[in-house]
Design a protein around this motif. Structure first.
Motif, PDB file in Angstrom:
ATOM      1  N   LEU A 306       0.794  -1.193   0.030  1.00  0.00           N
ATOM      2  CA  LEU A 306       0.085   0.047   0.061  1.00  0.00           C
ATOM      3  C   LEU A 306       0.723   1.347   0.046  1.00  0.00           C
ATOM      4  O   LEU A 306       0.545   2.183  -0.672  1.00  0.00           O
ATOM      5  N   GLU A 307       2.088   1.160   0.610  1.00  0.00           N
ATOM      6  CA  GLU A 307       2.856   2.278   0.550  1.00  0.00           C
ATOM      7  C   GLU A 307       3.448   2.539  -0.923  1.00  0.00           C
ATOM      8  O   GLU A 307       3.578   3.499  -1.323  1.00  0.00           O
ATOM      9  N   GLN A 309       1.912   1.745  -3.344  1.00  0.00           N
ATOM     10  CA  GLN A 309       0.770   2.377  -4.550  1.00  0.00           C
ATOM     11  C   GLN A 309       0.587   3.657  -4.034  1.00  0.00           C
ATOM     12  O   GLN A 309      -0.410   4.010  -4.508  1.00  0.00           O
ATOM     13  N   GLN A 310       1.477   4.422  -3.332  1.00  0.00           N
ATOM     14  CA  GLN A 310       1.213   5.813  -2.767  1.00  0.00           C
ATOM     15  C   GLN A 310      -0.076   6.126  -2.035  1.00  0.00           C
ATOM     16  O   GLN A 310      -0.896   7.061  -1.910  1.00  0.00           O
ATOM     17  N   LEU A 311      -0.679   4.750  -1.413  1.00  0.00           N
ATOM     18  CA  LEU A 311      -2.108   4.972  -0.704  1.00  0.00           C
ATOM     19  C   LEU A 311      -1.912   5.274   0.929  1.00  0.00           C
ATOM     20  O   LEU A 311      -2.475   6.167   1.456  1.00  0.00           O
ATOM     21  N   VAL A 312      -0.451   4.355   1.469  1.00  0.00           N
ATOM     22  CA  VAL A 312      -0.555   4.708   3.097  1.00  0.00           C
ATOM     23  C   VAL A 312       0.860   4.659   3.240  1.00  0.00           C
ATOM     24  O   VAL A 312       1.363   3.368   2.996  1.00  0.00           O
ATOM     25  N   PRO A 313       1.373   5.449   3.880  1.00  0.00           N
ATOM     26  CA  PRO A 313       2.732   5.321   4.368  1.00  0.00           C
ATOM     27  C   PRO A 313       3.071   4.099   5.713  1.00  0.00           C
ATOM     28  O   PRO A 313       2.063   3.895   6.515  1.00  0.00           O
ATOM     29  N   THR A 314       4.277   3.813   5.780  1.00  0.00           N
ATOM     30  CA  THR A 314       4.343   2.863   6.964  1.00  0.00           C
ATOM     31  C   THR A 314       5.654   2.955   7.625  1.00  0.00           C
ATOM     32  O   THR A 314       6.641   3.713   6.956  1.00  0.00           O
ATOM     33  N   ALA A 315       5.794   2.460   8.828  1.00  0.00           N
ATOM     34  CA  ALA A 315       7.139   2.196   9.475  1.00  0.00           C
ATOM     35  C   ALA A 315       7.025   1.153  10.353  1.00  0.00           C
ATOM     36  O   ALA A 315       5.932   0.570  10.772  1.00  0.00           O
ATOM     37  N   THR A 316       8.393   0.635  10.692  1.00  0.00           N
ATOM     38  CA  THR A 316       8.455  -0.560  11.461  1.00  0.00           C
ATOM     39  C   THR A 316       8.181   0.129  12.906  1.00  0.00           C
ATOM     40  O   THR A 316       8.298   1.423  13.163  1.00  0.00           O
ATOM     41  N   GLN A 317       7.954  -0.939  14.030  1.00  0.00           N
ATOM     42  CA  GLN A 317       7.547  -0.619  15.090  1.00  0.00           C
ATOM     43  C   GLN A 317       8.723  -0.084  15.952  1.00  0.00           C
ATOM     44  O   GLN A 317       8.541   0.897  16.598  1.00  0.00           O
ATOM     45  N   ASP A 318       9.920  -0.401  15.651  1.00  0.00           N
ATOM     46  CA  ASP A 318      11.068   0.058  16.176  1.00  0.00           C
ATOM     47  C   ASP A 318      11.607   1.571  15.897  1.00  0.00           C
ATOM     48  O   ASP A 318      11.786   2.238  16.686  1.00  0.00           O
ATOM     49  N   ASN A 319      11.391   1.710  14.536  1.00  0.00           N
ATOM     50  CA  ASN A 319      11.418   2.975  14.138  1.00  0.00           C
ATOM     51  C   ASN A 319      10.552   4.147  13.981  1.00  0.00           C
ATOM     52  O   ASN A 319      10.931   5.288  13.525  1.00  0.00           O
ATOM     53  N   PHE A 320       9.184   3.789  14.483  1.00  0.00           N
ATOM     54  CA  PHE A 320       8.272   4.745  14.288  1.00  0.00           C
ATOM     55  C   PHE A 320       8.454   5.806  15.420  1.00  0.00           C
ATOM     56  O   PHE A 320       8.860   5.817  16.382  1.00  0.00           O
ATOM     57  N   SER A 321       8.301   7.133  14.975  1.00  0.00           N
ATOM     58  CA  SER A 321       8.122   8.156  15.795  1.00  0.00           C
ATOM     59  C   SER A 321       6.773   9.044  15.418  1.00  0.00           C
ATOM     60  O   SER A 321       6.542   9.199  14.100  1.00  0.00           O
ATOM     61  N   PHE A 331       0.246  11.068   0.790  1.00  0.00           N
ATOM     62  CA  PHE A 331      -0.438   9.723   0.328  1.00  0.00           C
ATOM     63  C   PHE A 331      -2.002   9.944   0.046  1.00  0.00           C
ATOM     64  O   PHE A 331      -2.546  10.711   0.612  1.00  0.00           O
ATOM     65  N   LYS A 332      -2.332   8.883  -0.752  1.00  0.00           N
ATOM     66  CA  LYS A 332      -3.816   9.334  -1.189  1.00  0.00           C
ATOM     67  C   LYS A 332      -4.846   8.851  -0.142  1.00  0.00           C
ATOM     68  O   LYS A 332      -5.925   9.313  -0.057  1.00  0.00           O
ATOM     69  N   GLY A 333      -4.487   7.887   0.659  1.00  0.00           N
ATOM     70  CA  GLY A 333      -5.264   7.132   1.418  1.00  0.00           C
ATOM     71  C   GLY A 333      -6.116   6.067   0.906  1.00  0.00           C
ATOM     72  O   GLY A 333      -6.128   5.952  -0.422  1.00  0.00           O
ATOM     73  N   LEU A 334      -6.660   5.291   1.471  1.00  0.00           N
ATOM     74  CA  LEU A 334      -7.458   4.272   1.014  1.00  0.00           C
ATOM     75  C   LEU A 334      -8.851   4.420   0.401  1.00  0.00           C
ATOM     76  O   LEU A 334      -9.573   5.459   0.913  1.00  0.00           O
ATOM     77  N   SER A 335      -9.389   3.718  -0.707  1.00  0.00           N
ATOM     78  CA  SER A 335     -10.725   4.205  -1.170  1.00  0.00           C
ATOM     79  C   SER A 335     -11.576   2.960  -1.582  1.00  0.00           C
ATOM     80  O   SER A 335     -10.734   1.747  -1.672  1.00  0.00           O
ATOM     81  N   SER A 336     -12.839   2.937  -1.330  1.00  0.00           N
ATOM     82  CA  SER A 336     -13.603   1.851  -1.400  1.00  0.00           C
ATOM     83  C   SER A 336     -13.746   1.432  -2.833  1.00  0.00           C
ATOM     84  O   SER A 336     -13.791   2.255  -3.762  1.00  0.00           O
ATOM     85  N   PHE A 337     -14.277   0.311  -3.180  1.00  0.00           N
ATOM     86  CA  PHE A 337     -14.456  -0.334  -4.682  1.00  0.00           C
ATOM     87  C   PHE A 337     -15.904  -0.311  -4.275  1.00  0.00           C
ATOM     88  O   PHE A 337     -16.593  -0.634  -3.274  1.00  0.00           O
ATOM     89  N   ASN A 338     -16.869   0.078  -5.609  1.00  0.00           N
ATOM     90  CA  ASN A 338     -18.198   0.137  -5.427  1.00  0.00           C
ATOM     91  C   ASN A 338     -18.637  -1.466  -5.565  1.00  0.00           C
ATOM     92  O   ASN A 338     -19.001  -1.536  -6.726  1.00  0.00           O
TER      93      ASN A 338
END
Length: 353
Positions: A306-307, A309-321, A331-338
């Motif tokens: 998803l990252e 696809q430019q939809l949602v950014p991510t980080a590992t648990q250890d590296n997150f701040s 990022f675009k965010g997620l969107s629904s399928f009709n």
């Protein structure tokens, strides 16, 4: 043709995702005049009992799934726990055999419970993991899972068959001999036009000890967040607790209606990248940030996909701040399928049609 309308619905107790995505199916069964009987264990069963207090429920054996404290030991811990899991599956099979003999079920719906099926009753397996990612052993774990799926009458995949889709290679096979039905993403939540109350919603779930480890980390991190936060700990307990912590409104858990409102009132969501969460966020068309469970290949794959696809950014648990949340803007965010599922058609299987 069977006259019985009783259907056993049995989600796996592994985090809350399997139980929550069964909620729209249970609602649809009730709408179509079926009588669902709930079967699970632990927090998954408690969650469904809170959602459907009037339905009968049966306790199944606990698979005793626990995550490793360190991501790199995830596979080793799963292997170590597998005898306990196999024992539970074997017990579960006996219980189902006895239930089918004693009761007039017209169908069984199992969400990832491997022993909940019967040759005498149409049995459905719900999974988004036709391929089970396990690193170098992916081919083997996928093959085993597909052999189990074959024991069921049908396999329902909560996604769409073609691209774009949510599950990628998890829920799509190049060639398959399975009886598959793509039933569209499942979510118990609906999008509502509500004013934004919270700048950030933190929602946790998943097996211990990783749930607590992330909770502790995020309680530290949100101290540095400027804005209003709603923090849902994902702990199903006898009663709902609610308290204020600095800029956070904290809840131990929420039921569907309250949760739906909280999601719709939040500008962005910080959570694990579990597939049920992905489906919920797509339905609600929300912007999010994902921290996959360390060592869980499936969540890591979904987050990376998803990252990319430019939809949602991510980080590992250890590296997150917390300052990394600024990336969500790009990022675009997620969107629904009709996609609307024809449940009446889907449930014909249980009426011998």
């Amino acid at each position: 043709m069977k006259n019985s309308k009783t259907i056993l619905v049995a989600p796996l107790n592994w985090g809350l995702g399997h139980a929550t995505r069964c909620i729209p199916i249970i609602r649809a069964l009730l709408d179509c005049n079926f009588i669902p009987v709930l079967a699970s264990d632990g927090i998954a069963l408690q969650l469904l009992q809170k959602e459907f207090p009037n339905l009968e429920s049966i306790t199944l054996p606990d698979y005793q799934i626990e995550y490793a404290k360190k991501g790199k030991n995830f596979k080793l811990k799963m292997l170590k726990d597998s005898p306990k899991m196999l024992k539970a599956i074997s017990k579960e099979k006996k219980i189902i055999k006895k239930l089918v003999k004693e009761r007039d079920f017209c169908g069984i719906i199992s969400d990832n419970r491997l022993g909940v099926y019967s040759k005498k009753v149409p049995s459905v397996f719900i999974t988004h993991q036709l391929n089970v990612l396990s690193g170098k052993t992916t081919w083997f774990s996928s093959k085993i899972h597909q052999i189990i799926i074959k024991k069921f009458t049908q396999c329902w995949v909560p996604d769409v068959a073609k691209k774009p889709n949510l599950s990628g290679k998890l829920g799509h096979l190049k060639n398959d001999s399975l009886s598959l039905k793509y039933i569209g993403p499942l979510s118990r939540l609906h999008s509502q036009e509500l004013p934004i109350v919270y700048d950030l919603m933190v929602i946790l779930s998943g097996p211990e000890p990783q749930r607590t480890m992330l909770e502790e980390k995020l309680f530290e991190e949100v101290k540095h967040f400027t804005g209003k936060v709603i923090f849902i700990r994902g702990k199903i307990e006898a009663k709902q607790e609610h308290f204020q912590f600095l800029n956070c409104e904290v809840y131990n858990f929420m039921q569907s209606e309250q949760l739906e409102k909280a999601f719709n009132e939040s500008a962005m969501v910080l959570s694990r990248s579990g597939y049920t969460t992905v489906m919920d966020l797509a339905k609600l068309e929300k912007k999010a940030f994902f921290i996959p469970t360390p060592g869980q290949f499936e969540q890591e794959y979904l987050a990376k996909r998803l990252e990319k696809q430019q939809l949602v950014p991510t980080a590992t648990q250890d590296n997150f701040s917390i300052d990394q949340l600024a990336r969500v803007e790009d990022f675009k965010g997620l969107s629904s399928f009709n996609y609307t599922e024809d449940y009446e058609d889907l449930f014909r299987l249980f009426q011998g049609k």
